[in-house]
Design a protein around this motif. Structure first.
Motif, PDB file in Angstrom:
ATOM      1  N   UNK B   5      -8.295  43.879  -8.227  1.00  2.00           N
ATOM      2  CA  UNK B   5      -8.739  42.534  -8.562  1.00  2.00           C
ATOM      3  C   UNK B   5      -7.711  41.542  -8.033  1.00  2.00           C
ATOM      4  N   UNK B   7      -6.483  37.431  -7.739  1.00  2.00           N
ATOM      5  CA  UNK B   7      -6.650  36.108  -8.308  1.00  2.00           C
ATOM      6  C   UNK B   7      -7.058  35.133  -7.208  1.00  2.00           C
ATOM      7  N   UNK B  60      -1.649  31.713 -19.639  1.00  2.00           N
ATOM      8  CA  UNK B  60      -0.975  32.443 -18.554  1.00  2.00           C
ATOM      9  C   UNK B  60      -1.236  33.944 -18.677  1.00  2.00           C
ATOM     10  N   UNK B  61      -1.046  34.484 -19.885  1.00  2.00           N
ATOM     11  CA  UNK B  61      -1.235  35.923 -20.089  1.00  2.00           C
ATOM     12  C   UNK B  61      -2.694  36.342 -19.915  1.00  2.00           C
ATOM     13  N   UNK B  62      -3.637  35.502 -20.312  1.00  3.62           N
ATOM     14  CA  UNK B  62      -5.054  35.817 -20.107  1.00  3.62           C
ATOM     15  C   UNK B  62      -5.382  35.838 -18.619  1.00  3.62           C
ATOM     16  N   UNK B  64      -3.273  36.332 -16.106  1.00  5.10           N
ATOM     17  CA  UNK B  64      -2.583  37.472 -15.484  1.00  5.10           C
ATOM     18  C   UNK B  64      -3.317  38.783 -15.764  1.00  5.10           C
ATOM     19  N   UNK B  65      -3.963  38.872 -16.919  1.00  2.12           N
ATOM     20  CA  UNK B  65      -4.661  40.115 -17.255  1.00  2.12           C
ATOM     21  C   UNK B  65      -6.121  40.083 -16.804  1.00  2.12           C
ATOM     22  N   UNK B  66      -6.462  39.063 -16.015  1.00  3.31           N
ATOM     23  CA  UNK B  66      -7.804  38.949 -15.440  1.00  3.31           C
ATOM     24  C   UNK B  66      -8.894  38.943 -16.513  1.00  3.31           C
ATOM     25  N   UNK B  67      -8.615  38.270 -17.629  1.00  4.81           N
ATOM     26  CA  UNK B  67      -9.561  38.245 -18.748  1.00  4.81           C
ATOM     27  C   UNK B  67     -10.797  37.410 -18.438  1.00  4.81           C
ATOM     28  N   UNK B  68     -11.937  37.918 -18.899  1.00 12.57           N
ATOM     29  CA  UNK B  68     -13.186  37.176 -18.742  1.00 12.57           C
ATOM     30  C   UNK B  68     -13.211  35.921 -19.629  1.00 12.57           C
ATOM     31  N   UNK B  69     -12.236  35.810 -20.550  1.00 11.26           N
ATOM     32  CA  UNK B  69     -12.173  34.659 -21.456  1.00 11.26           C
ATOM     33  C   UNK B  69     -11.155  33.604 -21.011  1.00 11.26           C
ATOM     34  N   UNK B  72     -12.259  29.874 -21.206  1.00  8.83           N
ATOM     35  CA  UNK B  72     -12.350  29.301 -22.554  1.00  8.83           C
ATOM     36  C   UNK B  72     -10.966  28.981 -23.126  1.00  8.83           C
ATOM     37  N   UNK B  73     -10.015  29.862 -22.891  1.00  7.26           N
ATOM     38  CA  UNK B  73      -8.649  29.595 -23.359  1.00  7.26           C
ATOM     39  C   UNK B  73      -8.091  28.382 -22.616  1.00  7.26           C
TER      40      UNK B  73
END
Lengths: 111, 111, 111, 111
Positions: B5, B7, B60-62, B64-69, B72-73
């Motif tokens: 994945x 960015x 930042x952490x979301x 970096x972890x490629x979160x689908x959320x 929204x954050x």
């Protein structure tokens, strides 16, 4: 009149190194390792990646807040970074992560 | 062979902006604000500084972890950054912090 | 004489729920999921577990600091908890985690 | 069939103690200390409160993730908790926080 606390050149370098190490460990774990599977998600390796990301974040936050305990946190951080680098050495495609971990360990030791 | 994945350029810019905003808010609060005292440690302002630092770290952490959320954050992050910038506008010597907060809000909205 | 800010009964319950959810998601991911392997470390599921742990920690910290943005963070937290619970429903041995996530979502929505 | 890693009774107690210490330090700093002002927001004291909250959160997360470095993090945590307790002893109304910090230090040392 008052003077604000200023960070030293050493600390600025260490803040940058912890930041970079936090980023690459968290990002590599949550994308590269999870997507590769196999040895990349072996508990020992994966935990070290996440532990390294977290202690780098904590060290960064201690230095940013000008904590008197920064040196002690950085000492533990250096050990975890070295352990993470050694774990990365055993796996394919983790060379960049290992390099950033070692650079972070070096900076943390010079604090 | 597999692809990891990656960015996007937008996300890379937003990661950098959240990182910078986390740094300046935490560092300013824990050094400049505490050392200045007075209005700089008024609960409303100081809480916003710490809330802004924390939500930037989480965003930042979301990412970096490629979160689908992440989106929204980042939307909540943008609101908090703007509130923090407005609070900084009322105080002496917080111009840089206000500027970085607004830049972060702008990046978070473009996610 | 002064009065300190006090948390409401609703918020106390939500603080406890976020705390429990942070604990079970992080602990399950880093022990049960990593040790089970297979579907338990599939990127979609594992990321949700870690995202859920992190947003619960952030919600908890916002409530503890009496942030005016607690409600907004809790709203996002509720969504992520529900997504995590649904992901846990698809896997063996994750019933407790799913239950705690749903309880946390319910508390976050009543904020 | 497989066995999941389980926490020992000692570790369970330490997880609870770090959790309680994180909560009371963060909450006291961001409500009681900010609202009292004066010596409660003196940089030395306030930083210790925030440092203590953060290292307790990190120790908690290391134990939850079954990290091999938990003992080392807990050793640093114990020192910071003791320093925070001593700082609380100098101020009005911080007796509960001091007590929880000392209890956390004791638990962290027995790891």
């Amino acid at each position: 009149m008052f003077m604000f606390t200023t960070t030293t050149q050493n600390m600025e370098a260490c803040i940058d190194a912890c930041d970079q190490c936090h980023r690459i460990c968290l990002q590599s774990a949550m994308t590269q390792c999870l997507e590769s599977g196999g040895k990349h998600v072996e508990p020992g390796h994966f935990r070290l990646m996440m532990n390294c990301a977290e202690i780098c974040q904590t060290s960064l936050n201690f230095m940013l807040s000008n904590s008197e305990f920064s040196e002690q946190i950085c000492a533990v951080c250096a050990e975890i970074c070295d352990a993470c680098a050694e774990s990365c050495d055993q796996l394919d495609g983790m060379e960049d992560c290992a390099k950033v971990c070692r650079e972070c360990a070096r900076n943390c030791r010079s604090m």
